[in-house]
Design a protein around this motif. Structure first.
Motif, mmCIF file in Angstrom:
data_model
loop_
_atom_site.group_PDB
_atom_site.id
_atom_site.type_symbol
_atom_site.label_atom_id
_atom_site.label_comp_id
_atom_site.label_asym_id
_atom_site.label_seq_id
_atom_site.Cartn_x
_atom_site.Cartn_y
_atom_site.Cartn_z
ATOM 1 N N ALA A 61 42.171 42.829 31.998
ATOM 2 C CA ALA A 61 42.052 41.601 32.688
ATOM 3 C C ALA A 61 42.666 41.834 34.312
ATOM 4 C CB ALA A 61 43.153 40.746 31.984
ATOM 5 N N LEU A 62 41.883 41.147 34.964
ATOM 6 C CA LEU A 62 42.181 41.289 36.321
ATOM 7 C C LEU A 62 43.170 40.267 36.954
ATOM 8 C CD1 LEU A 62 41.404 42.155 39.429
ATOM 9 C CD2 LEU A 62 39.800 39.966 39.511
ATOM 10 N N ARG A 63 44.175 41.049 37.737
ATOM 11 C CA ARG A 63 45.242 40.257 38.082
ATOM 12 C C ARG A 63 45.142 39.751 39.551
ATOM 13 N NH1 ARG A 63 50.565 39.272 36.566
ATOM 14 N NH2 ARG A 63 51.989 38.846 38.508
ATOM 15 N N ILE A 64 45.033 38.452 39.992
ATOM 16 C CA ILE A 64 44.826 37.955 41.306
ATOM 17 C C ILE A 64 46.157 37.605 41.805
ATOM 18 C CG2 ILE A 64 44.038 35.956 42.524
ATOM 19 C CD1 ILE A 64 42.259 35.334 40.353
ATOM 20 N N PRO A 65 46.412 38.312 42.980
ATOM 21 C CA PRO A 65 47.719 38.208 43.677
ATOM 22 C C PRO A 65 47.914 36.821 44.191
ATOM 23 C CG PRO A 65 46.030 39.316 45.063
ATOM 24 C CD PRO A 65 45.337 39.090 43.777
ATOM 25 N N THR A 66 49.353 36.607 44.471
ATOM 26 C CA THR A 66 49.754 35.187 44.895
ATOM 27 C C THR A 66 50.641 35.254 45.998
ATOM 28 O OG1 THR A 66 51.518 35.303 43.378
ATOM 29 C CG2 THR A 66 49.784 34.257 42.497
ATOM 30 N N LEU A 96 47.374 31.211 44.808
ATOM 31 C CA LEU A 96 46.417 32.371 44.415
ATOM 32 C C LEU A 96 45.608 32.667 45.759
ATOM 33 C CD1 LEU A 96 44.839 31.117 41.251
ATOM 34 C CD2 LEU A 96 46.294 32.835 41.543
ATOM 35 N N TRP A 102 39.903 32.422 45.125
ATOM 36 C CA TRP A 102 39.702 31.905 43.760
ATOM 37 C C TRP A 102 38.237 31.250 44.182
ATOM 38 C CZ3 TRP A 102 41.333 31.624 39.248
ATOM 39 C CH2 TRP A 102 40.885 30.714 38.269
ATOM 40 N N ALA A 125 39.623 37.019 34.827
ATOM 41 C CA ALA A 125 40.818 36.386 35.428
ATOM 42 C C ALA A 125 40.917 35.130 35.281
ATOM 43 C CB ALA A 125 41.499 36.929 36.832
ATOM 44 N N ILE A 182 43.485 31.739 33.701
ATOM 45 C CA ILE A 182 44.206 31.076 34.386
ATOM 46 C C ILE A 182 43.927 29.421 34.601
ATOM 47 C CG2 ILE A 182 44.998 30.540 36.870
ATOM 48 C CD1 ILE A 182 44.426 33.566 37.582
ATOM 49 N N TYR A 238 54.759 28.758 34.632
ATOM 50 C CA TYR A 238 53.225 29.121 34.538
ATOM 51 C C TYR A 238 52.260 28.690 35.286
ATOM 52 C CZ TYR A 238 55.447 30.736 30.148
ATOM 53 O OH TYR A 238 56.518 31.395 29.322
ATOM 54 N N LYS A 268 49.887 27.979 38.844
ATOM 55 C CA LYS A 268 49.671 28.590 40.243
ATOM 56 C C LYS A 268 48.857 27.584 40.768
ATOM 57 C CE LYS A 268 51.720 32.493 38.991
ATOM 58 N NZ LYS A 268 52.970 32.565 39.675
#
Length: 452
Positions: free
Chosen positions: A2-7, A13, A16, A27, A31, A238, A240
């Motif tokens: 899974a890709l983690r999208i930085p925040t 996010l 997106w 990802a 989400i 949880y 974003k």
């Protein structure tokens, strides 16, 4: 993997695009669906709070509140007035606050009317203006819809908009049935939490047949406190926010498009009817059929309408993705037209034998309104780009949320003048016919300007 999208700041996010297949699979999908389920839970609580007044009001005369029929209808009207007004504000908040902050704060605000009603209805001498104010504050739950739904629409690709919004709005709408179904049960005993708060003393409820029984009416509001606190914690932990930003002025461009106003009218016809009839169903049963011997308990039937409408909204969301929203909206408006005409024959009853037909046509109205609630929310993302679609969704939902206020006050006025609400159903039938024509001309017919 899974890709983690930085925040940014743990909330926003940094990138997106749900229309990007690779990003969606890596990802975005996880989400988006997590956001959908949390906001749907909180939206269900919002509808519970918005419509808890309609479930409480029918019990007020039995515990000693001396209100007229018009005053009772006004109590059911105030959450609609507030819901519509607050939705206008909430419409513009998603690109400003972001999903995480908006859903967390909005859910926490539900505690105000819940705790307020818990205390106020224990004393029959509570001034009427206090209950009007608390009824208005219950409209916070209605306002939340116009913040939650556009927020969710940002997370999903267009091909899944009907499904996602149908699930969220449909399950959220179940809150109306939940509060009307559970209220007669939760007011029948002392809650453990009530004992802690010294709210365990029951009131005496006098039924129409003269029999008295204990009732813990404050439970109808207090029982939702823990669920609201859970919703606040889930949202803050949880959720974003997507990088869709705009100020108030930039979002006003939706009002220059005629399709904003056409879709507003269509959504008034569908959701305005759903919310309006949900608010008055119990009181209509009490007012029209309560005079007969063996009269039905309003809350034993009132939850069925919202239940039907909510279920149809969930079911027809995916169907709108498959067959197109405009076609289903056409079925919806024509079905509501015929149902309203049929119902008009049973709102000035001469005997209790007419009651099953009254309930049947009311459920038919909810049935077709539920279809239209799903199909119109498929149409809007197809007509507008994502940011403007979110604004139009919020705006149309805001105006349609006046349904409880408009329906309650008009029906009360017509009953006060004529003794029965037949003229009201003639009026809404004409409105449904007008909207069937608008939808066919602009969206459903061959060669329509915006086929959707």
């Amino acid at each position: 993997m899974a890709l983690r999208i930085p925040t940014k700041n743990g909330t926003w996010l940094e990138r997106w695009n749900p229309e990007d297949p690779q990003l969606w699979e890596a990802a975005g999908k996880a989400i988006a669906w997590r956001t959908l389920w949390i906001t749907t839970y909180n939206l269900t609580l919002s509808f519970i709070v918005w419509f808890m007044v309609s479930a409480i009001v029918v019990k007020l005369p039995g515990v000693g509140f001396k209100f007229t029929t018009t005053q009772l209808f006004w109590l059911t009207a105030m959450p609609g007035l507030a819901g519509g007004t607050l939705r206008i504000i909430w419409t513009f908040l998603p690109p400003i606050l972001g999903t995480r902050h908006l859903v967390t704060i909005s859910t926490a605000l539900l505690l105000i009317p819940v705790l307020g009603w818990s205390y106020a209805i224990q004393n029959p001498s509570t001034p009427y203006w206090v209950l009007l104010l608390l009824a208005f504050l219950a409209g916070i739950g209605g306002g939340n819809f116009s913040g939650f739904m556009p927020s969710t629409s940002y997370f999903f690709p267009k091909r899944l908009q009907g499904t996602a919004l149908g699930i969220q709005a449909g399950i959220g709408n179940f809150g109306v049935s939940v509060v009307q179904f559970l209220t007669p049960w939760v007011v029948g005993f002392a809650l453990f939490a009530s004992g802690i708060l010294r709210l365990d003393d029951p009131q005496s409820f006098s039924a129409a047949n003269g029999l008295s029984s204990p009732i813990w009416l404050h439970n109808a509001a207090l029982v939702w406190t823990l669920f609201i606190l859970i919703g606040v914690a889930l949202a803050w932990t949880y959720l974003k926010s997507v990088p869709v930003r705009a100020n108030f002025r930039e979002q006003f461009d939706i009002f220059r498009d005629k399709h904003t106003w056409i879709m507003t009218s269509l959504y008034i016809a569908t959701f305005g009817s759903f919310s309006g009839f949900s608010a008055v169903f119990a009181l209509l049963i009490r007012q029209l059929y309560g005079k007969f011997e063996g009269a039905p308990d309003p809350l034993a039937f009132a939850f069925l309408g919202p239940l039907v409408g909510s279920a149809l909204r969930v079911i027809f969301g995916p169907l709108a993705d498959r067959f197109g929203g405009a076609r289903l909206t056409q079925v919806s408006t024509l079905g509501m037209l015929l149902s309203a005409i049929g119902l008009s024959f049973y709102v000035n009853p001469v005997s209790l034998s007419q009651f099953p037909y009254f309930v049947g046509f009311m459920l038919a109205l909810f049935f077709f309104a539920g279809i239209g609630n799903a199909s119109t929310f498929k149409q809007m993302p197809m007509i507008f780009d994502p940011r403007r679609a979110g604004g139009v969704i919020g705006w149309t939902a805001a105006v349609a949320a006046y349904g409880p206020f408009i329906f309650s006050t008009l029906i009360a006025a017509i009953i006060a003048r004529t003794g029965h609400p037949t003229a009201f159903f003639y009026g809404v039938a004409v409105f449904y016919a007008l909207n069937a024509g608008l939808n066919w001309y602009f969206y459903a017919r061959k060669g329509a300007e915006k086929p959707c």
